[in-house]
Design an enzyme around this catalytic site. Structure first.
Site, PDB file in Angstrom:
ATOM      1  N   VAL A   9      33.817  55.747 -17.498  1.00 46.10           N
ATOM      2  CA  VAL A   9      33.692  56.415 -18.796  1.00 46.10           C
ATOM      3  C   VAL A   9      32.782  55.568 -19.672  1.00 46.10           C
ATOM      4  CG1 VAL A   9      34.957  57.091 -20.877  1.00 46.10           C
ATOM      5  CG2 VAL A   9      35.920  57.563 -18.612  1.00 46.10           C
ATOM      6  N   HIS A  41      45.199  34.248 -16.156  1.00 47.64           N
ATOM      7  CA  HIS A  41      46.511  33.645 -15.878  1.00 47.64           C
ATOM      8  C   HIS A  41      46.534  33.313 -14.389  1.00 47.64           C
ATOM      9  CE1 HIS A  41      50.719  33.788 -14.765  1.00 47.64           C
ATOM     10  NE2 HIS A  41      50.630  35.040 -14.335  1.00 47.64           N
ATOM     11  N   ASP A  90      62.778  55.278 -44.153  1.00 46.88           N
ATOM     12  CA  ASP A  90      63.426  55.568 -45.431  1.00 46.88           C
ATOM     13  C   ASP A  90      62.490  55.073 -46.521  1.00 46.88           C
ATOM     14  OD1 ASP A  90      63.859  52.841 -44.953  1.00 46.88           O
ATOM     15  OD2 ASP A  90      65.784  52.824 -45.981  1.00 46.88           O
ATOM     16  N   SER A  98      46.010  45.997  -9.281  1.00 46.78           N
ATOM     17  CA  SER A  98      45.648  45.895  -7.863  1.00 46.78           C
ATOM     18  C   SER A  98      46.119  44.591  -7.241  1.00 46.78           C
ATOM     19  CB  SER A  98      44.129  46.013  -7.701  1.00 46.78           C
ATOM     20  OG  SER A  98      43.665  47.167  -8.337  1.00 46.78           O
ATOM     21  N   HIS A  99      46.325  43.572  -8.066  1.00 49.78           N
ATOM     22  CA  HIS A  99      46.775  42.301  -7.480  1.00 49.78           C
ATOM     23  C   HIS A  99      48.085  41.814  -8.083  1.00 49.78           C
ATOM     24  CE1 HIS A  99      45.516  40.555 -11.189  1.00 49.78           C
ATOM     25  NE2 HIS A  99      44.269  40.934 -11.025  1.00 49.78           N
ATOM     26  N   TYR A 127      56.765  30.949 -12.722  1.00 51.60           N
ATOM     27  CA  TYR A 127      57.609  31.918 -12.031  1.00 51.60           C
ATOM     28  C   TYR A 127      57.221  31.936 -10.563  1.00 51.60           C
ATOM     29  CZ  TYR A 127      53.619  35.173 -12.420  1.00 51.60           C
ATOM     30  OH  TYR A 127      52.388  35.761 -12.326  1.00 51.60           O
TER      31      TYR A 127
HETATM   32  P1  FAD Z   1      44.905  48.089 -14.886  1.00 52.03           P
HETATM   33  O1  FAD Z   1      45.661  48.004 -13.645  1.00 52.03           O
HETATM   34  O2  FAD Z   1      43.909  47.022 -15.158  1.00 52.03           O
HETATM   35  O3  FAD Z   1      44.214  49.485 -14.900  1.00 52.03           O
HETATM   36  C1  FAD Z   1      43.227  49.814 -15.847  1.00 52.03           C
HETATM   37  C2  FAD Z   1      42.208  50.639 -15.119  1.00 52.03           C
HETATM   38  O4  FAD Z   1      41.258  51.133 -16.047  1.00 52.03           O
HETATM   39  C3  FAD Z   1      41.448  49.847 -14.092  1.00 52.03           C
HETATM   40  O5  FAD Z   1      41.694  50.398 -12.831  1.00 52.03           O
HETATM   41  C4  FAD Z   1      40.012  49.969 -14.519  1.00 52.03           C
HETATM   42  O6  FAD Z   1      39.134  50.045 -13.441  1.00 52.03           O
HETATM   43  C5  FAD Z   1      40.027  51.218 -15.355  1.00 52.03           C
HETATM   44  N1  FAD Z   1      38.941  51.268 -16.332  1.00 52.03           N
HETATM   45  C6  FAD Z   1      38.645  50.344 -17.272  1.00 52.03           C
HETATM   46  N2  FAD Z   1      37.570  50.727 -17.974  1.00 52.03           N
HETATM   47  C7  FAD Z   1      37.202  51.921 -17.487  1.00 52.03           C
HETATM   48  C8  FAD Z   1      36.148  52.819 -17.802  1.00 52.03           C
HETATM   49  N3  FAD Z   1      35.274  52.556 -18.763  1.00 52.03           N
HETATM   50  N4  FAD Z   1      36.060  53.953 -17.093  1.00 52.03           N
HETATM   51  C9  FAD Z   1      36.938  54.244 -16.106  1.00 52.03           C
HETATM   52  N5  FAD Z   1      37.932  53.415 -15.755  1.00 52.03           N
HETATM   53  C10 FAD Z   1      38.067  52.274 -16.450  1.00 52.03           C
HETATM   54  N6  FAD Z   1      53.166  42.302 -14.798  1.00 52.03           N
HETATM   55  C11 FAD Z   1      54.446  42.398 -14.425  1.00 52.03           C
HETATM   56  O7  FAD Z   1      55.152  43.268 -14.906  1.00 52.03           O
HETATM   57  N7  FAD Z   1      54.991  41.533 -13.532  1.00 52.03           N
HETATM   58  C12 FAD Z   1      54.270  40.546 -12.973  1.00 52.03           C
HETATM   59  O8  FAD Z   1      54.779  39.778 -12.171  1.00 52.03           O
HETATM   60  C13 FAD Z   1      52.915  40.407 -13.358  1.00 52.03           C
HETATM   61  N8  FAD Z   1      52.188  39.397 -12.863  1.00 52.03           N
HETATM   62  C14 FAD Z   1      50.874  39.310 -13.165  1.00 52.03           C
HETATM   63  C15 FAD Z   1      50.117  38.320 -12.571  1.00 52.03           C
HETATM   64  C16 FAD Z   1      48.766  38.226 -12.804  1.00 52.03           C
HETATM   65  C17 FAD Z   1      47.976  37.156 -12.151  1.00 52.03           C
HETATM   66  C18 FAD Z   1      48.171  39.147 -13.707  1.00 52.03           C
HETATM   67  C19 FAD Z   1      46.715  39.081 -14.001  1.00 52.03           C
HETATM   68  C20 FAD Z   1      48.931  40.121 -14.323  1.00 52.03           C
HETATM   69  C21 FAD Z   1      50.274  40.219 -14.056  1.00 52.03           C
HETATM   70  N9  FAD Z   1      51.075  41.201 -14.647  1.00 52.03           N
HETATM   71  C22 FAD Z   1      52.376  41.324 -14.280  1.00 52.03           C
HETATM   72  C23 FAD Z   1      50.530  42.124 -15.636  1.00 52.03           C
HETATM   73  C24 FAD Z   1      50.191  43.456 -15.009  1.00 52.03           C
HETATM   74  O9  FAD Z   1      49.495  43.256 -13.822  1.00 52.03           O
HETATM   75  C25 FAD Z   1      49.349  44.300 -15.942  1.00 52.03           C
HETATM   76  O10 FAD Z   1      49.858  44.255 -17.240  1.00 52.03           O
HETATM   77  C26 FAD Z   1      49.322  45.751 -15.469  1.00 52.03           C
HETATM   78  O11 FAD Z   1      48.928  45.820 -14.123  1.00 52.03           O
HETATM   79  C27 FAD Z   1      48.370  46.551 -16.328  1.00 52.03           C
HETATM   80  O12 FAD Z   1      48.293  47.852 -15.817  1.00 52.03           O
HETATM   81  P2  FAD Z   1      47.237  48.864 -16.407  1.00 52.03           P
HETATM   82  O13 FAD Z   1      47.371  50.127 -15.647  1.00 52.03           O
HETATM   83  O14 FAD Z   1      47.370  48.918 -17.876  1.00 52.03           O
HETATM   84  O15 FAD Z   1      45.836  48.161 -16.180  1.00 52.03           O
END
Ligand code: FAD
Length: 807
Positions: free
Chosen positions: A166, A217, A538, A44-45, A249
């Site tokens: 969940v 981070h 293998d 989301s961010h 970055y």
């Molecule tokens: P998420 O987007 O966290 O989605 C997981 C979802 O699971 C969430 O919506 C959550 O609500 C849901 N969930 C969790 N538990 C439950 C439950 N029990 N029941 C139902 N729902 C649940 N990556 C890049 O490639 N480039 C970048 O420039 C970059 N910059 C970043 C900068 C910051 C500051 C951060 C924090 C991360 C950055 N990343 C970047 C990493 C990237 O944002 C994440 O690796 C990626 O968004 C992960 O996606 P996801 O769908 O796995 O997780």
């Protein structure tokens, strides 16, 4: 229709729903604890920088797919990517990285400081040596992509439910049956956790350890910059920027910049509050900004981008995402609860590509791109300890942008697993590197004195500074003594299982390509293929009893696979830790071992590729006549408690023969001289046996086995590409792997394994090349930007007639 529940509607879950529905699996329900589409997870961010080039071919391909897919969705700004070097070491490393880009098919350029400034006018030219520029890199608009993917998957029948947490994974008879939520149960045949950094908790619900650590981070936006006045608020123009020497970055947000930093202390996040209201500035994945941690990064940013002196870091936050023990993503199906999958620790960069691979795995049983580097089963048991995950994940945070040598071992935790020979190896001055938690000697300082007696033609030329790291010329002496005397190699860390019980033979026959229905005492090199005929491993199978097989395998992924396929009554037991193995190899090996045993170890008494139980100096052993280094000798196994006594007995008996202990450095060189492949490096599921040069291990006449139909009719002659043996013409440039190979000036393949071949007096490099490239052809390997001439050689380079082994 198969019912699928996906937990998490971040960029990974949304992409997976899209990929599954694209393949016609439309009974897909995606649940998220947060509101849709902005759930409050890391996506989301996410600032969304997508730098595609990665040491891993698979990860680079996944990033490339993400770029193409998001472009198609209208959610990608292809502004290009620039990684600047502010140190000479980084500039050299960018040349290596440029090589990876070429190897994996990404267009990339090394540009000088003038061009850097043309593309990024705010850069201080005096701070930089140049940059790696990739025009197809850019910015993913991750949150909008999630919206688009939700729309598209919904139009094909998928259901998305926000604010649905969940709380449990339902299972029966070792299979997942659904998920529990606050609103009741949802039945499912397949559940995929795409819960991002919450993945550990979901894993626990299914009894699965998910080795990730959530870490914060820092990301901050500057105030408005006059240099960017009038910039389009929505469409950025500046390339994404990495300043890795300072762990930073940056990207453009209209007339402001965003700066991300990995320069601060690692900040593990242990507990998360139950998500409350989610807004653009308040999300469960965002913690308050800790300004002091950011201060040094701000100063460094001003040095690189002096214009920042007029402003400050205005809005910042500490965002949470996942780190793992080896920095890789986590993908795979639980071995204990069938149908429960995870896809976690995945960046936006790789999200669409990995989601496609997971969808292929679920729907077709295999992914087009080999997944072993991401497979959640790759970790050894010791690596799943919370302490280990915590320490190594934090170390990966600290090292995220460091220049890392391919052999660089972690400094801590060490000494997790040692073989029973460890004390003796230390006495001999072993220099240990680490793999899978094991301490593995690479060479022995005690052998330094042998260097002065080495024949001149065996002395290798000096290495350059990079290839010289984690290396010693002593390796040459160890190789020479193996070829001319006798050496002892610690083979303990090589993984092995016992497969036993009624039906074991049929079980193994059905999974492997070679004929195993042979007498007790037979040892067979064979392959496990996937359904499409790709080499998934293998292995070496020793038939010790009619229904007891000792199987040398490639790692935990093989253990998980064998267990998942074993029928009732067949037991697959990992015996690695409770046993040990010493390889005694060299022309004098028989002189050393025979006097210690009452068994007939002559050439006919125990033939090549035969094994038996025996005693050596009274120690009960299993002795297999095999040689990965291409010399006469045996792998000798015993239980761990007997290990040191076995080593000591062999060592004592070998003294009059000049026995030495030898390490992985010599081993790797000798195996390449013999052309023995290393699975995972030289070949994977992406290659069939014929192109990989292991077609000799396929016996279609033996009956059916996994992958047989797929390779029917294939041969070396039909292969469009081949794994080829190259020797480097200048006789001295030792490459290390992953370098691009050029044919007639055009990139045509890449290096897999490489080493100096002491016996042949030239560096060796194995490489994937088009089938049209034949023996004797000239190619060029690019090494740190320099083209090095090499020749395709007939293999093996040493002892093609096998006289050295069969005697
Ligand atoms: P998420 O987007 O966290 O989605 C997981 C979802 O699971 C969430 O919506 C959550 O609500 C849901 N969930 C969790 N538990 C439950 C439950 N029990 N029941 C139902 N729902 C649940 N990556 C890049 O490639 N480039 C970048 O420039 C970059 N910059 C970043 C900068 C910051 C500051 C951060 C924090 C991360 C950055 N990343 C970047 C990493 C990237 O944002 C994440 O690796 C990626 O968004 C992960 O996606 P996801 O769908 O796995 O997780």
């Amino acid at each position: 229709m198969t019912r699928v529940v996906i937990i998490g509607a971040g960029i990974v879950g949304a992409n997976l729903a899209d990929e599954l529905t694209l393949r016609g699996w439309t009974d897909v329900t995606v649940l998220d604890q947060g509101p849709l589409p902005l759930t409050g997870g890391s996506t989301s961010h996410a600032p969304g920088l997508v730098f595609q080039t990665n040491p891993s071919k698979a990860m680079t391909e996944f990033a490339g797919y993400t770029v193409r897919k998001l472009l198609d969705l209208g959610c990608f700004h292809q502004v290009g990517g620039m990684e600047v070097a502010s140190t000479a070491a980084r500039w050299e490393d960018l040349k290596r990285k440029h090589g990876w880009a070429t190897s994996w098919g990404v267009g990339a350029y090394l540009i000088d400081p003038d061009e850097c400034v043309r593309r990024w006018p705010m850069l201080d030219q005096n701070q930089i040596f140049g940059a790696l520029y990739v025009p197809t890199d850019g910015l993913a608009v991750a949150s909008r992509a999630v919206e688009e993917l939700i729309k598209r998957a919904s139009s094909r029948g998928a259901r998305f439910a926000g604010s649905t947490r969940v709380t449990g994974i339902e299972q029966a008879n070792g299979r997942v049956t659904g998920v529990k939520t606050h609103d009741g149960e949802i039945p499912a045949d397949i559940v995929v956790s795409c819960a991002g950094f919450w993945g550990r908790e979901i894993g626990e619900m299914a009894g699965m350890t998910v080795p990730l650590l959530p870490l914060a981070h820092q990301y901050a936006k500057t105030g408005q910059l006059p240099e960017l006045a009038g910039a389009d608020p929505v469409r950025p123009a500046l390339p994404i920027l990495r300043h890795q020497d300072q762990d930073l970055y940056s990207r453009q947000h209209g007339d402001r910049l965003g700066i991300g930093s990995y320069a601060h202390r690692p900040m593990p996040v242990d507990t998360f509050a139950e998500p409350g209201e989610v807004t653009a500035s308040a999300m469960p994945s965002m913690l308050p900004f800790t300004e002091d941690d950011f201060a040094p990064s701000w100063e460094e940013s001003k040095l690189l981008l002096p214009a920042l002196g007029q402003t400050k870091a205005e809005e910042g936050f500490n965002g949470i995402f996942s780190f793992t023990p080896d920095g890789g993503s986590l993908v795979g199906e639980s071995s204990d609860v069938r149908g429960f999958w995870i896809a976690e620790a995945i960046w936006v960069t790789h999200s669409a590509g990995i989601a496609k691979a997971v969808a292929e795995s679920i729907v077709d049983g295999r992914s087009e791109t080999d997944l072993h580097e991401l497979d959640v089963h790759r970790f050894e048991d010791v690596q799943l300890a919370p302490e280990y995950i915590r320490e190594t994940a934090q170390q990966n945070f600290v090292e995220i942008y460091d220049v890392l040598h391919p052999l660089q071992p972690r400094l801590s935790p060490r000494d997790l697993r040692v073989s029973p020979f460890h004390a003796r190896q230390r006495e001999l001055g072993a220099v240990f590197l680490e793999a899978g938690g094991w301490e593995r000697p690479h060479w022995f300082e005690a052998n330094a004195s042998l260097l002065k007696d080495l024949p001149h033609d065996f002395l290798p030329p000096a290495r350059d500074a990079w290839a010289g790291q984690f290396h010693s010329p002593i390796v040459a002496a160890e190789a020479w003594h193996t070829r001319n005397g006798v050496a002892m190699y610690d083979m303990t860390p090589l993984k092995r299982v016992e497969v036993s019980g009624p039906g074991s033979l049929e079980f193994l026959q059905g999974l492997t390509t070679n004929q195993l229905a042979k007498s007790v005492g037979s040892v067979t090199y064979t392959l496990m293929l996937d359904d499409a005929g790709g080499v998934r491993s293998d292995i070496t199978v020793a038939r010790l009893e009619p229904e007891l097989f000792q199987v040398g395998i490639n790692g935990n992924i093989d253990v998980a696979y064998l267990r998942s396929r074993a029928p009732e009554g067949v037991r697959v037991q990992d015996t690695t830790g409770g046993t040990c193995c010493v390889g005694v190899w060299g022309p004098l090996a028989r002189d050393l071992v025979q006097p210690l045993s009452a068994e007939d170890l002559s050439h006919t008494g125990l033939k090549y590729f035969r094994g038996r139980r025996a005693r050596i100096a009274g120690v009960p052993v299993t002795i297999l006549r095999l040689s990965y280094v291409g010399e006469l000798g045996w792998e000798i196994y015993t239980s761990a408690d007997n290990g040191q006594r076995l080593w000591d007995a062999l060592w004592r008996a070998g003294q009059p023969l000049g026995v030495i202990a030898a390490g992985r450095g010599a081993f790797n060189s000798l195996r390449l001289e013999k052309g023995y492949r290393l699975w995972g490096t030289d070949m994977t599921t992406e290659h069939d046996p014929y192109e990989a040069g292991v077609g000799f291990a396929v016996r279609p006449a033996k009956g059916d086995f996994v992958g047989r139909a797929a390779i029917d009719g294939r041969s070396e002659g039909t292969s469009a590409r081949r794994l080829r043996c190259l020797t480097v013409d200048d006789g001295r440039t030792v490459v290390l792997g992953k370098e691009p190979v050029f044919v007639d000036g055009t990139p045509a393949g890449y290096v897999t394994s490489a080493a100096y071949g002491y016996t042949i007096g030239r560096p060796i490099a194995y490489a994937w090349l088009p089938g049209s490239v034949g023996i004797g052809d000239q190619v060029q390997i690019e090494y740190f930007g320099r083209r090095v001439a090499a020749t395709v050689a007939a293999e093996p380079l040493v002892d093609p007639g096998m006289e050295r082994i069969r005697r």
